[in-house]
Design a protein around this motif. Structure first.
Motif, PDB file in Angstrom:
ATOM      1  N   GLY A 124      -6.011  11.513  -6.101  1.00  0.00           N
ATOM      2  CA  GLY A 124      -6.007  10.105  -5.739  1.00  0.00           C
ATOM      3  C   GLY A 124      -7.372   9.464  -5.911  1.00  0.00           C
ATOM      4  O   GLY A 124      -7.481   8.306  -6.342  1.00  0.00           O
ATOM      5  N   GLN A 168      -9.420  15.756   2.654  1.00  0.00           N
ATOM      6  CA  GLN A 168      -8.441  14.698   2.376  1.00  0.00           C
ATOM      7  C   GLN A 168      -8.879  13.389   3.019  1.00  0.00           C
ATOM      8  O   GLN A 168      -8.843  12.321   2.386  1.00  0.00           O
ATOM      9  N   LYS A 169      -9.322  13.448   4.268  1.00  0.00           N
ATOM     10  CA  LYS A 169      -9.753  12.247   4.968  1.00  0.00           C
ATOM     11  C   LYS A 169     -10.963  11.627   4.288  1.00  0.00           C
ATOM     12  O   LYS A 169     -11.051  10.403   4.127  1.00  0.00           O
ATOM     13  N   GLY A 214      -6.296  15.189  -2.023  1.00  0.00           N
ATOM     14  CA  GLY A 214      -6.967  13.894  -2.107  1.00  0.00           C
ATOM     15  C   GLY A 214      -7.792  13.710  -3.360  1.00  0.00           C
ATOM     16  O   GLY A 214      -8.155  12.572  -3.701  1.00  0.00           O
ATOM     17  N   VAL A 263     -11.768   6.307  -1.419  1.00  0.00           N
ATOM     18  CA  VAL A 263     -10.864   5.404  -2.142  1.00  0.00           C
ATOM     19  C   VAL A 263     -10.879   4.015  -1.503  1.00  0.00           C
ATOM     20  O   VAL A 263     -10.923   2.985  -2.204  1.00  0.00           O
ATOM     21  N   GLU A 264     -10.867   3.962  -0.177  1.00  0.00           N
ATOM     22  CA  GLU A 264     -10.924   2.669   0.519  1.00  0.00           C
ATOM     23  C   GLU A 264     -12.208   1.918   0.181  1.00  0.00           C
ATOM     24  O   GLU A 264     -12.203   0.703  -0.035  1.00  0.00           O
ATOM     25  N   ASP A 289      -9.878  10.061   0.910  1.00  0.00           N
ATOM     26  CA  ASP A 289      -9.133   8.821   1.152  1.00  0.00           C
ATOM     27  C   ASP A 289     -10.076   7.698   1.592  1.00  0.00           C
ATOM     28  O   ASP A 289      -9.905   6.534   1.193  1.00  0.00           O
TER      29      ASP A 289
END
Length: 314
Positions: free
Chosen positions: A271, A233-234, A268, A240-241, A237
């Motif tokens: 997303g 997940q980290k 994640g 995505v950033e 994410d």
């Protein structure tokens, strides 16, 4: 000018994509005991081999890349006839002899190609360039996809060469392994002491997962997260950033050491996929190469992109 592209089978891109764009694959052969498979990026064959052998004895595997002579023969038999200039993009030379083998083979290829091309009715010069992608697995795909885009756009060899070599300097590959004991056993088999017994034992006992980063030929741990799914997940994410901050190419590559539906169910993922759609980023997903799985273990996740001045995940 007819431009050809070559990758080794550790490059994690879908086989149908590589075939559709006429990308030649240098296979890496994997031997586990008496079982032998030449990795041609056939996902079905890879998964069958994975379920039969890798989970139990993968750490003992031997990987055998194309030799100097095999690369020489491939070029002389086909590539020097079909193309005028070939880019051969390899896994980082710090982790494999493929780059050095290809580089050595290039000298004899350039010495021997003229009569072969002449016999095919072509007297024009032939040239090739071996490119160290300075990365592994899905991260190799970033360079290959860009090479395909540039060639299909009609760019010449000098511009493609400069772009690929610059892109290799800015490609980031992140991997999360599931099993640190496996990773350590495999590292010991290859005399690689980057994963110690203590870190493997602590990581497994506490369920701490390292996030490993491949960048400019080096591999290092940039973060440690409790639990595999929170680590993924980290990482998703973070990707995505980076997408929202701007990438050098409109490409993100994912690979997974198992069935892709398992990867798509990880937290994640949805997303990340939506962020790619929203920002016109092409998302490539593939089963990790057999070579990758025997080296890092079943169930590992790799994410890759190219970005300038991007901070490492921490």
């Amino acid at each position: 000018m007819r431009i050809g592209l070559v990758v080794d089978s550790a490059c994690d891109l879908p086989l149908d994509y590589l075939q559709r764009h006429d990308v030649t694959i240098l296979p890496i052969t994997v031997r586990i005991g008496e079982a032998v498979l030449a990795d041609h990026r056939d996902e079905e064959a890879t998964l069958e081999f994975l379920h039969a052998h890798v989970a139990e004895r993968g750490a003992e595997a031997e990987t055998m890349p194309f030799t100097v002579q095999q690369i020489h023969d491939l070029f002389l038999e086909r590539l020097v006839i079909e193309y005028d200039y070939v880019f051969c993009m390899t896994i980082t030379r710090s982790r494999s002899p493929i780059f050095d083998n290809a580089q050595q083979a290039s000298f004899s290829i350039l010495n021997d190609y003229k009569p072969v091309r002449a016999a095919a009715g072509n007297a024009t010069p032939f040239a090739l360039r071996v490119v160290d992608t300075q990365n592994l697995f899905a991260a190799q795909g970033i360079t290959a996809v860009e090479a395909i885009r540039l060639r299909d756009a009609g760019e010449g060899a000098p511009k493609i060469r400069a772009r690929l070599e610059n892109l290799a300097l800015h490609t980031h590959g992140y991997m999360i392994p599931r099993d640190l004991y496996y990773l350590r056993a495999r590292a010991r088999k290859k005399n690689d002491r980057s994963v110690s017994l203590l870190s493997a034992a602590l990581g497994s006992a506490l369920d701490i997962k390292p996030v490993l980063r491949g960048y400019r030929g080096e591999t290092s741990a940039t973060a440690k997260v409790k639990g595999f799914e929170p680590a993924v997940q980290k990482l998703f994410d973070f990707t995505v950033e980076r997408i929202r901050a701007g990438l050098m190419t409109p490409t993100v590559c994912l690979s997974y050491g198992g069935e892709l539906e398992e990867m798509r169910a990880l937290p994640g993922y949805t997303g990340l996929r939506q962020a790619c759609l929203d920002n016109n980023i092409e998302l490539f997903e593939s089963v990790m190469s057999l070579t990758g799985m025997v080296n890092v273990g079943k169930g590992a996740v790799v994410v890759a992109f190219a970005a300038e001045n991007a901070p490492a995940l921490s």
